[in-house]
Design a protein around this motif. Structure first.
Motif, PDB file in Angstrom:
ATOM      1  N   ALA A 238     -77.761 143.470 -82.051  1.00 33.93           N
ATOM      2  CA  ALA A 238     -78.683 143.098 -82.855  1.00 33.93           C
ATOM      3  C   ALA A 238     -79.560 142.213 -82.170  1.00 33.93           C
ATOM      4  CB  ALA A 238     -78.244 142.381 -84.179  1.00 33.93           C
ATOM      5  N   PRO A 239     -80.931 142.086 -82.516  1.00 35.20           N
ATOM      6  CA  PRO A 239     -81.959 141.030 -81.848  1.00 35.20           C
ATOM      7  C   PRO A 239     -81.370 139.854 -82.082  1.00 35.20           C
ATOM      8  CG  PRO A 239     -83.031 142.777 -83.163  1.00 35.20           C
ATOM      9  CD  PRO A 239     -81.676 142.824 -83.347  1.00 35.20           C
ATOM     10  N   GLY A 240     -81.375 139.096 -81.009  1.00 35.01           N
ATOM     11  CA  GLY A 240     -80.822 137.692 -81.145  1.00 35.01           C
ATOM     12  C   GLY A 240     -79.721 137.316 -80.866  1.00 35.01           C
ATOM     13  N   ALA A 241     -78.804 138.362 -81.056  1.00 35.22           N
ATOM     14  CA  ALA A 241     -77.550 138.191 -81.112  1.00 35.22           C
ATOM     15  C   ALA A 241     -76.816 137.133 -79.859  1.00 35.22           C
ATOM     16  CB  ALA A 241     -76.560 139.488 -81.031  1.00 35.22           C
ATOM     17  N   VAL A 242     -75.790 136.552 -80.174  1.00 37.14           N
ATOM     18  CA  VAL A 242     -75.293 135.435 -79.264  1.00 37.14           C
ATOM     19  C   VAL A 242     -74.119 136.150 -78.820  1.00 37.14           C
ATOM     20  CG1 VAL A 242     -74.626 133.040 -78.946  1.00 37.14           C
ATOM     21  CG2 VAL A 242     -76.301 133.571 -80.608  1.00 37.14           C
ATOM     22  N   LEU A 243     -74.038 136.287 -77.695  1.00 38.41           N
ATOM     23  CA  LEU A 243     -72.936 136.748 -76.653  1.00 38.41           C
ATOM     24  C   LEU A 243     -72.312 135.716 -75.831  1.00 38.41           C
ATOM     25  CD1 LEU A 243     -74.564 140.077 -75.415  1.00 38.41           C
ATOM     26  CD2 LEU A 243     -73.347 139.621 -77.566  1.00 38.41           C
ATOM     27  N   PRO A 244     -70.985 135.375 -76.496  1.00 38.06           N
ATOM     28  CA  PRO A 244     -70.187 134.349 -75.747  1.00 38.06           C
ATOM     29  C   PRO A 244     -70.096 134.740 -73.911  1.00 38.06           C
ATOM     30  CG  PRO A 244     -68.633 135.770 -77.005  1.00 38.06           C
ATOM     31  CD  PRO A 244     -70.164 135.902 -77.370  1.00 38.06           C
ATOM     32  N   GLY A 245     -70.058 133.727 -73.278  1.00 40.95           N
ATOM     33  CA  GLY A 245     -69.939 133.908 -71.870  1.00 40.95           C
ATOM     34  C   GLY A 245     -68.364 133.445 -71.581  1.00 40.95           C
ATOM     35  N   PRO A 246     -68.175 133.770 -70.622  1.00 41.98           N
ATOM     36  CA  PRO A 246     -66.633 133.587 -70.053  1.00 41.98           C
ATOM     37  C   PRO A 246     -66.515 131.916 -70.247  1.00 41.98           C
ATOM     38  CG  PRO A 246     -68.256 133.876 -68.069  1.00 41.98           C
ATOM     39  CD  PRO A 246     -68.986 134.119 -69.278  1.00 41.98           C
ATOM     40  N   GLY A 247     -65.331 131.892 -70.623  1.00 40.64           N
ATOM     41  CA  GLY A 247     -65.082 130.189 -70.851  1.00 40.64           C
ATOM     42  C   GLY A 247     -64.931 129.568 -69.541  1.00 40.64           C
ATOM     43  N   ALA A 248     -65.134 128.221 -69.437  1.00 43.89           N
ATOM     44  CA  ALA A 248     -65.018 127.465 -68.366  1.00 43.89           C
ATOM     45  C   ALA A 248     -63.538 127.278 -68.103  1.00 43.89           C
ATOM     46  CB  ALA A 248     -65.950 126.242 -68.491  1.00 43.89           C
ATOM     47  N   PRO A 249     -63.083 127.196 -66.901  1.00 41.14           N
ATOM     48  CA  PRO A 249     -61.775 126.653 -66.592  1.00 41.14           C
ATOM     49  C   PRO A 249     -61.243 125.482 -67.006  1.00 41.14           C
ATOM     50  CG  PRO A 249     -63.024 127.109 -64.613  1.00 41.14           C
ATOM     51  CD  PRO A 249     -63.746 127.679 -65.747  1.00 41.14           C
ATOM     52  N   GLN A 250     -60.115 125.181 -67.590  1.00 42.24           N
ATOM     53  CA  GLN A 250     -59.874 124.192 -67.929  1.00 42.24           C
ATOM     54  C   GLN A 250     -59.264 123.368 -66.646  1.00 42.24           C
ATOM     55  OE1 GLN A 250     -60.474 122.159 -70.704  1.00 42.24           O
ATOM     56  NE2 GLN A 250     -61.896 123.985 -71.185  1.00 42.24           N
ATOM     57  N   PRO A 251     -59.102 121.952 -66.571  1.00 40.62           N
ATOM     58  CA  PRO A 251     -58.274 121.484 -65.611  1.00 40.62           C
ATOM     59  C   PRO A 251     -56.941 121.192 -65.806  1.00 40.62           C
ATOM     60  CG  PRO A 251     -59.766 119.742 -66.783  1.00 40.62           C
ATOM     61  CD  PRO A 251     -59.959 121.097 -67.399  1.00 40.62           C
ATOM     62  N   GLU A 252     -56.348 121.022 -65.103  1.00 37.83           N
ATOM     63  CA  GLU A 252     -54.728 120.950 -65.240  1.00 37.83           C
ATOM     64  C   GLU A 252     -54.286 119.372 -65.267  1.00 37.83           C
ATOM     65  OE1 GLU A 252     -52.172 122.989 -65.260  1.00 37.83           O
ATOM     66  OE2 GLU A 252     -53.739 124.490 -65.410  1.00 37.83           O
ATOM     67  N   PRO A 253     -53.457 119.013 -66.278  1.00 36.80           N
ATOM     68  CA  PRO A 253     -53.362 117.783 -66.525  1.00 36.80           C
ATOM     69  C   PRO A 253     -52.636 116.998 -65.222  1.00 36.80           C
ATOM     70  CG  PRO A 253     -52.402 118.863 -68.255  1.00 36.80           C
ATOM     71  CD  PRO A 253     -52.863 119.945 -67.088  1.00 36.80           C
ATOM     72  N   THR A 254     -53.273 115.693 -64.869  1.00 35.31           N
ATOM     73  CA  THR A 254     -52.831 115.081 -63.839  1.00 35.31           C
ATOM     74  C   THR A 254     -51.356 114.138 -64.092  1.00 35.31           C
ATOM     75  OG1 THR A 254     -54.418 113.446 -63.874  1.00 35.31           O
ATOM     76  CG2 THR A 254     -54.808 115.188 -62.510  1.00 35.31           C
ATOM     77  N   VAL A 255     -51.521 113.686 -65.517  1.00 35.79           N
ATOM     78  CA  VAL A 255     -50.174 112.914 -65.956  1.00 35.79           C
ATOM     79  C   VAL A 255     -50.065 113.623 -67.243  1.00 35.79           C
ATOM     80  CG1 VAL A 255     -49.810 110.606 -66.965  1.00 35.79           C
ATOM     81  CG2 VAL A 255     -51.457 110.890 -64.905  1.00 35.79           C
ATOM     82  N   ARG A 256     -48.704 113.459 -67.545  1.00 35.32           N
ATOM     83  CA  ARG A 256     -48.135 114.018 -68.819  1.00 35.32           C
ATOM     84  C   ARG A 256     -47.316 112.678 -69.310  1.00 35.32           C
ATOM     85  NH1 ARG A 256     -48.785 119.061 -70.416  1.00 35.32           N
ATOM     86  NH2 ARG A 256     -49.357 120.686 -68.994  1.00 35.32           N
ATOM     87  N   LEU A 257     -47.619 112.383 -70.832  1.00 39.65           N
ATOM     88  CA  LEU A 257     -46.760 111.323 -71.340  1.00 39.65           C
ATOM     89  C   LEU A 257     -46.197 112.003 -72.842  1.00 39.65           C
ATOM     90  CD1 LEU A 257     -49.654 108.428 -70.840  1.00 39.65           C
ATOM     91  CD2 LEU A 257     -47.631 108.836 -69.361  1.00 39.65           C
TER      92      LEU A 257
END
Length: 255
Positions: free
Chosen positions: A109-128
């Motif tokens: 459709a005209p003006g349709a929004v197409l999602p782009g590839p998701g940005a990679p999420q960083p890995e946690p450096t600390v887990r609590l």
């Protein structure tokens, strides 16, 4: 003649609907504002004629078909809301699928929004491990300085200094009453200046003595998890003896 704002809106809607009717009579396909106005006006006129809400909605859904509108209009006009005056008072009419029989173009459709590839999420450096000692749920958002989260959350405050949750921006993590769970943290980026939050830092996170002073303040204000770390932390030179009062304000506030 003096008209109320509602009456002026009704006249504007009527004018737009009449324009849409005239253009359709000339064989033109309607655009989004024209189709919306025509559908909404049909509901208002049906209400003025004394019809009930359900009947007015059905009449509005029969006004336009897929051949009456431009391509892509049915992808945009998926529902029309209009407040109309019925015999029993003003009612909000919701017209679902107002263009009867229309087949949407979906991503074409005209003006349709197409999602782009998701940005990679960083890995946690600390887990609590975090335990909520409060009788109410507590939520913490993605970019809140986790060290300063609600004082009733019990975790290693020293390890959380200068950190935020490793979750997508704008999201949050909820801790149920008297519940516990593991969270991943990453360092706060940018200039690493913490202003506001619970007032335990209010300045550069990496300034000399900033962490020790923040731990001292947290322990003085009763933040759980700061006591043990504070016992081993050196007393900062020239530290202000006045610590801020504990607060539940924030993303560490009971939800």
């Amino acid at each position: 003649m003096r008209l109320t704002p509602t009456e002026r809106d009704r006249l504007l809607l009527r004018s737009a609907a009449e324009l849409a009717r005239a253009r359709r009579a000339r064989g033109l396909k309607l655009n989004v504002p024209e189709a919306t106005a025509l559908i909404a006006d049909t509901v208002c006129e049906a209400a003025r004629d004394g019809e009930r809400l359900a009947a007015a909605i059905e009449e509005a859904r029969s006004v336009l078909g897929p051949d009456d509108v431009l391509p892509g209009v049915s992808d945009v006009v998926t529902e029309v809301h209009v407040e109309a005056v019925f015999d029993d008072g003003s009612r909000l009419a919701v017209v679902p699928s107002p263009i009867r029989g229309a087949v949407g173009l979906g991503e074409h459709a005209p003006g349709a929004v197409l999602p782009g590839p998701g940005a990679p999420q960083p890995e946690p450096t600390v887990r609590l491990r975090v335990r909520n000692t409060a009788p109410v749920p507590v939520s913490v958002t993605s970019h809140f300085h986790f060290f300063e989260a609600n004082p009733r959350l019990d975790f290693d405050r020293a390890a959380a200094y200068g950190m935020r949750l490793c979750v997508p921006a704008g999201s949050s993590v909820r801790f149920d009453p008297h519940g516990e769970g593991d969270v991943g943290l990453v360092p706060i980026g940018g200039d690493r200046i913490a202003i506001g939050f619970a007032g335990l830092v209010d300045g550069p996170l990496d300034a000399p003595g900033a962490k020790a002073e923040a731990l001292r303040r947290a322990a003085a204000c009763g933040y759980l998890g700061a006591e043990a770390a504070d016992a081993d932390a050196p007393e900062p030179v020239g530290a202000d003896a006045d610590a801020p009062e504990p607060t539940d304000a924030t993303d560490g506030e009971p939800a």
